[in-house]
Design a protein around this motif. Structure first.
Motif, PDB file in Angstrom:
ATOM      1  N   PHE A  27      82.632  57.471  38.269  1.00  0.00           N
ATOM      2  CA  PHE A  27      83.459  58.313  37.415  1.00  0.00           C
ATOM      3  C   PHE A  27      84.889  57.800  37.458  1.00  0.00           C
ATOM      4  O   PHE A  27      85.397  57.485  38.537  1.00  0.00           O
ATOM      5  N   LEU A  28      85.529  57.738  36.296  1.00  0.00           N
ATOM      6  CA  LEU A  28      86.969  57.504  36.231  1.00  0.00           C
ATOM      7  C   LEU A  28      87.562  58.785  35.667  1.00  0.00           C
ATOM      8  O   LEU A  28      87.234  59.189  34.552  1.00  0.00           O
ATOM      9  N   ILE A  29      88.410  59.411  36.461  1.00  0.00           N
ATOM     10  CA  ILE A  29      88.952  60.730  36.138  1.00  0.00           C
ATOM     11  C   ILE A  29      90.450  60.611  35.927  1.00  0.00           C
ATOM     12  O   ILE A  29      91.152  60.052  36.769  1.00  0.00           O
ATOM     13  N   ASP A  30      90.937  61.139  34.800  1.00  0.00           N
ATOM     14  CA  ASP A  30      92.369  61.065  34.535  1.00  0.00           C
ATOM     15  C   ASP A  30      93.126  62.173  35.264  1.00  0.00           C
ATOM     16  O   ASP A  30      92.537  63.001  35.960  1.00  0.00           O
ATOM     17  N   ASN A  87      89.934  64.938  33.163  1.00  0.00           N
ATOM     18  CA  ASN A  87      88.968  64.463  32.170  1.00  0.00           C
ATOM     19  C   ASN A  87      88.187  63.270  32.733  1.00  0.00           C
ATOM     20  O   ASN A  87      88.793  62.331  33.255  1.00  0.00           O
ATOM     21  N   ILE A  88      86.883  63.318  32.606  1.00  0.00           N
ATOM     22  CA  ILE A  88      86.044  62.204  33.048  1.00  0.00           C
ATOM     23  C   ILE A  88      85.936  61.225  31.886  1.00  0.00           C
ATOM     24  O   ILE A  88      85.226  61.475  30.922  1.00  0.00           O
ATOM     25  N   LEU A  89      86.666  60.120  31.989  1.00  0.00           N
ATOM     26  CA  LEU A  89      86.715  59.148  30.894  1.00  0.00           C
ATOM     27  C   LEU A  89      85.655  58.061  31.021  1.00  0.00           C
ATOM     28  O   LEU A  89      85.339  57.389  30.038  1.00  0.00           O
ATOM     29  N   ILE A  90      85.150  57.852  32.230  1.00  0.00           N
ATOM     30  CA  ILE A  90      84.007  56.971  32.435  1.00  0.00           C
ATOM     31  C   ILE A  90      83.030  57.734  33.320  1.00  0.00           C
ATOM     32  O   ILE A  90      83.402  58.276  34.356  1.00  0.00           O
ATOM     33  N   ASN A  91      81.784  57.780  32.872  1.00  0.00           N
ATOM     34  CA  ASN A  91      80.699  58.417  33.618  1.00  0.00           C
ATOM     35  C   ASN A  91      79.513  57.469  33.507  1.00  0.00           C
ATOM     36  O   ASN A  91      78.743  57.529  32.558  1.00  0.00           O
ATOM     37  N   ASN A  95      94.479  49.624  44.291  1.00  0.00           N
ATOM     38  CA  ASN A  95      94.334  50.596  45.376  1.00  0.00           C
ATOM     39  C   ASN A  95      95.623  51.321  45.727  1.00  0.00           C
ATOM     40  O   ASN A  95      95.584  52.382  46.334  1.00  0.00           O
ATOM     41  N   ASP A  96      96.751  50.787  45.346  1.00  0.00           N
ATOM     42  CA  ASP A  96      98.015  51.479  45.603  1.00  0.00           C
ATOM     43  C   ASP A  96      98.496  52.271  44.385  1.00  0.00           C
ATOM     44  O   ASP A  96      99.543  52.908  44.432  1.00  0.00           O
ATOM     45  N   LYS A  97      97.715  52.252  43.302  1.00  0.00           N
ATOM     46  CA  LYS A  97      98.115  52.936  42.065  1.00  0.00           C
ATOM     47  C   LYS A  97      97.220  54.127  41.733  1.00  0.00           C
ATOM     48  O   LYS A  97      97.669  55.083  41.105  1.00  0.00           O
ATOM     49  N   ILE A  98      95.946  54.030  42.100  1.00  0.00           N
ATOM     50  CA  ILE A  98      94.998  55.118  41.824  1.00  0.00           C
ATOM     51  C   ILE A  98      94.220  55.431  43.107  1.00  0.00           C
ATOM     52  O   ILE A  98      94.260  54.663  44.070  1.00  0.00           O
ATOM     53  N   VAL A  99      93.519  56.533  43.101  1.00  0.00           N
ATOM     54  CA  VAL A  99      92.709  56.939  44.245  1.00  0.00           C
ATOM     55  C   VAL A  99      91.308  56.348  44.084  1.00  0.00           C
ATOM     56  O   VAL A  99      90.664  56.549  43.049  1.00  0.00           O
ATOM     57  N   PHE A 100      90.878  55.610  45.087  1.00  0.00           N
ATOM     58  CA  PHE A 100      89.516  55.082  45.123  1.00  0.00           C
ATOM     59  C   PHE A 100      88.729  55.884  46.142  1.00  0.00           C
ATOM     60  O   PHE A 100      89.113  55.952  47.313  1.00  0.00           O
ATOM     61  N   LEU A 101      87.651  56.477  45.698  1.00  0.00           N
ATOM     62  CA  LEU A 101      86.742  57.187  46.590  1.00  0.00           C
ATOM     63  C   LEU A 101      85.349  56.594  46.413  1.00  0.00           C
ATOM     64  O   LEU A 101      84.687  56.849  45.407  1.00  0.00           O
ATOM     65  N   VAL A 155      94.963  59.754  39.077  1.00  0.00           N
ATOM     66  CA  VAL A 155      93.820  59.014  38.525  1.00  0.00           C
ATOM     67  C   VAL A 155      92.872  58.726  39.683  1.00  0.00           C
ATOM     68  O   VAL A 155      93.291  58.212  40.724  1.00  0.00           O
ATOM     69  N   ILE A 156      91.597  59.073  39.494  1.00  0.00           N
ATOM     70  CA  ILE A 156      90.596  58.932  40.556  1.00  0.00           C
ATOM     71  C   ILE A 156      89.450  58.046  40.067  1.00  0.00           C
ATOM     72  O   ILE A 156      88.882  58.277  39.010  1.00  0.00           O
ATOM     73  N   PHE A 157      89.121  57.056  40.873  1.00  0.00           N
ATOM     74  CA  PHE A 157      87.952  56.206  40.657  1.00  0.00           C
ATOM     75  C   PHE A 157      86.950  56.597  41.728  1.00  0.00           C
ATOM     76  O   PHE A 157      87.173  56.363  42.912  1.00  0.00           O
ATOM     77  N   LEU A 158      85.855  57.227  41.335  1.00  0.00           N
ATOM     78  CA  LEU A 158      84.867  57.763  42.269  1.00  0.00           C
ATOM     79  C   LEU A 158      83.541  57.044  42.071  1.00  0.00           C
ATOM     80  O   LEU A 158      82.992  57.036  40.970  1.00  0.00           O
TER      81      LEU A 158
END
Length: 186
Positions: A154-157, A161-165, A105-111, A77-80
């Protein structure tokens, strides 16, 4: 001497215009206005209607010059977030980003990606007591992640899939965002 209502309104209008023209007062006013807009949660896109990232090839570096490639995070899971230190809506949403970062921050990737100089970024982070990792691009982003405006998030699963744009400021620490992330982590 009494001042007419229309004259008083004109004076107030001129003061507001003057405050918006002066650089030292313009940015704080803009930030305050965007904080009001950032009270709202972003919309979540149904997986069936979402765009999918097929190309993860994007080279980035952190503020310590450690290089990473978005490819390394494929399947997570990526939060960009694309942002800048001078951008009022970016500044307005940063406190909610910081709160979300602390819990996830320890569960998903923050960029959090910006094209600004390292010293400018570090001063901004220190001044505001933000501790998230910031990245700078070393190559061009995949087409699907290009943006003409900031902030852009963007929140990417795990499947790409981009679930938030979302363009513009938002409340990233909202219940809706947290529930979405929690569901993606199940």
């Amino acid at each position: 001497m009494t001042v007419s209502k229309s004259r008083r309104n004109n004076i107030i209008f001129l003061i507001v215009i003057a405050l918006l023209i002066i650089p030292q007062t313009r940015q704080p006013i803009q930030i305050m206005l965007h904080k009001g807009l950032a009270l709202f949660s972003p919309s979540v896109i149904n997986k069936k209607n979402s765009e999918v990232i097929n190309n993860y090839d994007w080279k980035l570096k952190d503020l310590d010059n450690n290089q990473v490639n978005l490819n390394e995070y494929k399947g997570q899971v990526i939060f960009l977030n694309l942002w800048a230190t001078w951008c009022p809506p970016c500044i307005a949403e940063m406190p909610s980003l910081q709160e979300l970062y602390h819990d996830y921050n320890d569960k998903i990737v923050f960029l959090l990606v910006t094209i600004e100089e390292t010293d400018v970024i570090k001063k901004f982070l220190d001044k505001n007591n933000y501790d998230f990792d910031i990245h700078q691009p070393l190559s061009e982003s995949p087409e699907i992640l290009k943006s003409r405006s900031i902030p852009r998030t963007f929140l990417i699963d795990k499947e790409g899939n981009i679930l938030i744009n979302k363009s513009g400021a938002a409340n990233w620490n909202s219940e809706r965002v947290r529930e979405t992330i929690d569901n993606l982590l199940k």
